[in-house]
Every structure is written in structure tokens, then in C-alpha cells.
Enzyme design. Structure first.
Site, PDB file in Angstrom:
ATOM      1  N   CYS A 122       3.156  -1.382   0.141  1.00 15.17           N
ATOM      2  CA  CYS A 122       1.994  -0.125   0.078  1.00 15.17           C
ATOM      3  C   CYS A 122       1.529  -0.062   1.421  1.00 15.17           C
ATOM      4  CB  CYS A 122       1.008  -0.447  -1.270  1.00 15.17           C
ATOM      5  SG  CYS A 122       1.839  -0.785  -2.852  1.00 15.17           S
ATOM      6  N   HIS A 400       0.198   7.761  -5.575  1.00 11.91           N
ATOM      7  CA  HIS A 400       0.366   6.692  -4.742  1.00 11.91           C
ATOM      8  C   HIS A 400       1.895   6.481  -4.254  1.00 11.91           C
ATOM      9  CE1 HIS A 400       0.840   2.976  -2.400  1.00 11.91           C
ATOM     10  NE2 HIS A 400       0.599   2.151  -3.735  1.00 11.91           N
ATOM     11  N   CYS A 430      -4.047  -2.656  -0.610  1.00 10.51           N
ATOM     12  CA  CYS A 430      -3.594  -3.913  -0.974  1.00 10.51           C
ATOM     13  C   CYS A 430      -1.937  -3.807  -0.986  1.00 10.51           C
ATOM     14  CB  CYS A 430      -3.832  -4.449  -2.442  1.00 10.51           C
ATOM     15  SG  CYS A 430      -3.647  -3.251  -3.773  1.00 10.51           S
TER      16      CYS A 430
END
Length: 447
Positions: A122, A400, A430
Site C-alpha cells: 500500500c 484506496h 500501513c
């Protein structure tokens, strides 16, 4: 001779050891140097819902090409001056290396401009920007682009998983086995093990949606967004049953009956107005029957791209480029894979220490909301002021797109720092398998 050797040795000691309060590159908040790595442009596409939003039929290289084109058009930069491009992505086959190179060539960057891709889960989009910043700091290049792209509509699911993995490693290492936990289960672990109840998660998720809806209404995202001309496939399936009954192939029939409708996507389509704590509290848990993580307090599956143009300050001044802000420093830290979401709570203090500041000195945080559980945990653990965190909403409301997010956050952060006339901001998130990343930026627009 001894004194000469001592003098040479002192040059070999990293600056961070001699001056522990400063970043090793010498970048300092509030002090301008011609050697600073500055950001001259940061843009993104709209973020759209996976599988049903505006980019559900758009391949990632088309999205990437549009933001790369926007960088050179907005700055009037000669693309031949860009020496290297790094693109973050997570789900594309072969790391998206071929398609990203194709996008850059299509976007007008010459064959001499090199390109590579990076996957740090991510944080891929952020890592791409950091990689380019580090290349500039070391003198390897003068001008580069850090970007990120993801089509979760086309890449999310079993196709993104390895066909075969080790049996021995997870059997003999529990930490290794935890790397294979679903992200939803890691959210449940954080909620259970650190006391983040359903109420706290839904309250924060509602705030994210409400902030994003207000920001969209007020046009706060307008300057960072590049409108995208693309198409949406409309499935005209009124005769589909007859085709199947005649022995036709379903996928082929669907493709033949779909019509391509041209569209221009100019705003995020995952933002929902009117979301409240009460409406979110009615959603059932998604991963455990008695759990607290739901579709309402977890980030959306999304599509999008973003890109950031960086160069040395002296180069930007010589070329007459706009300077939006500068890169200060960054860190990546590891945490237990089963608690992967707490990564930012470790990375934020680390990046502040590295820059010689305190958390309270930071004006705004772009904290990726993978899940409300880990976002609430990070806010509590670091003692963050919620009025400084994701002031225009975060991934719970916007979405996202994995490889895009870090670069998208930079565009959003610099845009909002300018609007508020604030100076210091952090981008943090994270990462799957248990890590946290954070990068510190300074705004130089009308402060």
C-alpha cells in the site's frame, strides 16, 4: 598522518550520526537550499469505485498516461529533461513494468527517459516518490517522476495471488504464516487486541465520509484532479439468455453485447453524502460474525493514478518551475504481520525524530485509512489531533487504489497545506505483511 586519517574518517561518518537531529540529506524545515529536492507538480486522477465506478473498464496504463501527460502540460516542462520515472503498483502482472513504460512513451517522454516499477504494497506510490527523491539527493539524476497506479477492477482477486507458495515456511514460522492473513482479519486483530470497539470505528468512518463529501462540494480536490476521458461498457443483455440457450460462450456474448459509452470522469465517485454513524452501525461485520470491521469502516476497492514531479531546487529555479513544496525525509518500519495496520503508529514518531521535530509540530496528516480500526489506533497511540488528520476525508470515503494511494496523498496534502497556509505535513500508511511508512513534506506555497 593520524590527524589526516581522522579528518578523512569524519567525512565518511553519515551526517545523521554527527547531527542526529537532522535528516542525512541536510534538508531542514524552514531553510531553503539549492540542494533541496522540491516538488514542482503533483496530480491525480479521480478515484473511482472498483468494478462499478467510472474506471471499471479502463486499463491502468491509460490512467497512468493521463497523469504523466498532465505533469508536463501543467509545468510546460520539456519531457526530455526527465531522467527517470518510478511507478508504484501492486496488482499488475509482471509488476506493470511493460505497460508503465508504454504509458510513459505514449505520454510524450522520450525513449531516453528510463522507467521502473516498485511494489511496496500500500506504500508503493509513496515509495516511488521517495525513490526518485533519493536518486536526486545522491546526484544520480536531476529530474524525475514518482507515480502510482492501480486498477483493482481489473487486477483484484485470485489472479493477483501466487499460484504456488511454500508449505514449509508458514508451517515452521507463525510470523510468516501471519503474512497470509486477509487484511480484514488483521483489522479484527487490531480492534480486539488494542481495544478499538465498533462504535469508535463507525464514528471515525462517518467523519471521514462527511469530511470528504464537504470537501467535494466545496471543490477542494479540483486543483489536484486531472479529468480523464475514457469509456464505460454498458451491458445490453436483453438477448443474453437466448444466446446462452443456443450454446454461446457467456463471456464472449457479454463482450459482444456491451457498448462503449464515452465519458469524462472528473471527480471521485466513491464519496457518499449523508453517511452517518447510525447508517454505518447497521452494516453487518464482513469478516467475523461477532467482529467489528464492516464494508462501511474499511477502505473501498478502487481505481486511480497519481504522479509527482521532483527535481533539485537549483534546477527548478533555472527552469522557472513552480515549487509546491519540498521533500524532507522518510522512514519505513516493520511491525507484526498480524497487526499490520499499526504500522503508521511506529512510522510517524520515527520520521519526526529523524527530522528533528515533534509530532505536535506537524500541521496536517494524510493517514491512509485502510481500516477505521488501525486509523483510530494510530491517532490514539501517537496522540494525534483529529482536526489535523485527513481533514478532507480518507480512503474510507475516497477509496484506496493500492499502488496509487501514496502518490495521491502527496497531491492532496500539498493542496490542503496551501489552502490552509500551513507548512508541515506527513503522508503515512500501513502495509500488508506488517509495515508502516511515513514521509515528511514542507509546503512552500503562500505560507
Amino acid at each position: 598522518m593520524a590527524s589526516r586519517l581522522s579528518q578523512i574518517a569524519s567525512h565518511l561518518v553519515p551526517e545523521s550520526l554527527n547531527h542526529h537531529n537532522h535528516h542525512s540529506s541536510g534538508a531542514k524545515i524552514g531553510v531553503k537550499s539549492d540542494d533541496d529536492v522540491v516538488i514542482c507538480c503533483a496530480v491525480r486522477t479521480p478515484i473511482t469505485r472498483g468494478f462499478k465506478g467510472g474506471f471499471k473498464d479502463t486499463v491502468p496504463e491509460d490512467l497512468l498516461a493521463d497523469v504523466l501527460i498532465a505533469l508536463r502540460e501543467r509545468t510546460k516542462l520539456n519531457p526530455a529533461l526527465v531522467e527517470d520515472i518510478c511507478v508504484g503498483n501492486v496488482l499488475q502482472p509482471s509488476g506493470g513494468a511493460t505497460t508503465s513504460r508504454m504509458a510513459a512513451l505514449y505520454a510524450g517522454y522520450p525513449a531516453e527517459t528510463s522507467l521502473y516499477t516498485v511494489n511496496r504494497q500500500c506504500a508503493s506510490g509513496l515509495q516511488a516518490v521517495v525513490n526518485i527523491a533519493n536518486s536526486i539527493e545522491t546526484g544520480e539524476i536531476e529530474i524525475g517522476i514518482g507515480a502510482g497506479v492501480e486498477s483493482m477492477s481489473l487486477g483484484y482477486g485470485p489472479s493477483a495471488m501466487a499460484a504456488q507458495t511454500s508449505e514449509r515456511i508458514p508451517r515452521e514460522s507463525q510470523e510468516a504464516a501471519d503474512c497470509q492473513l486477509s487484511m480484514g482479519m488483521t483489522s479484527e486483530n487490531v480492534a480486539r487486541d488494542f481495544g478499538i470497539d465498533r462504535k469508535a470505528q463507525d464514528e471515525f468512518a462517518a467523519l471521514s465520509f462527511q469530511r470528504a463529501a464537504l470537501a467535494q462540494k466545496e471543490g477542494r480536490f479540483k486543483d489536484e484532479i486531472v479529468p480523464v476521458r475514457t469509456f464505460i461498457k454498458d451491458n445490453n443483455n436483453k438477448d443474453q439468455k437466448a444466446s446462452k440457450d443456443k450454446g454461446g460462450n457467456k463471456e464472449k456474448n457479454d463482450e459482444e453485447q456491451a457498448t462503449r459509452r464515452p465519458v469524462v470522469i472528473s471527480q471521485d465517485d466513491g464519496i457518499r453524502d449523508g453517511v452517518t454513524f447510525e447508517s454505518l452501525s447497521k452494516i453487518r461485520p464482513a469478516f467475523l460474525s461477532d467482529g467489528s470491521t464492516t464494508a462501511g469502516n474499511a477502505s473501498q476497492i478502487s481505481d486511480g493514478a497519481a504522479a509527482v514531479l521532483l527535481m533539485r531546487r537549483r534546477t527548478a529555479k533555472r527552469l522557472g518551475m513552480p515549487i509546491l513544496g519540498k521533500f524532507i525525509t522518510s522512514v519505513v518500519r516493520g511491525v507484526q504481520p498480524k497487526h499490520m495496520g499499526i504500522g503508521p503508529a511506529v512510522a510517524i514518531p520515527a520520521v519526526c525524530k529523524k527530522a528533528g521535530i515533534e509530532i505536535k509540530d506537524v500541521d496536517l496528516f494524510e493517514l491512509n485509512e485502510a481500516f477505521a480500526s488501525q486509523t483510530v489506533y494510530t491517532i490514539r497511540k501517537c496522540g494525534l489531533d483529529t482536526n489535523k488528520v485527513n481533514v478532507n476525508g480518507g480512503a474510507l470515503a475516497l477509496g484506496h487504489p493500492l499502488g496509487c494511494t501514496g502518490a495521491r496523498q502527496i497531491a492532496t496534502l500539498l493542496n490542503e497545506l496551501k489552502r490552509r497556509k500551513e507548512r508541515v505535513g506527513i503522508v503515512t500508511m500501513c502495509m500488508a505483511t506488517g509495515m508502516g511508512a511515513a514521509a515528511l513534506f514542507e509546503n512552500e506555497q503562500h505560507v
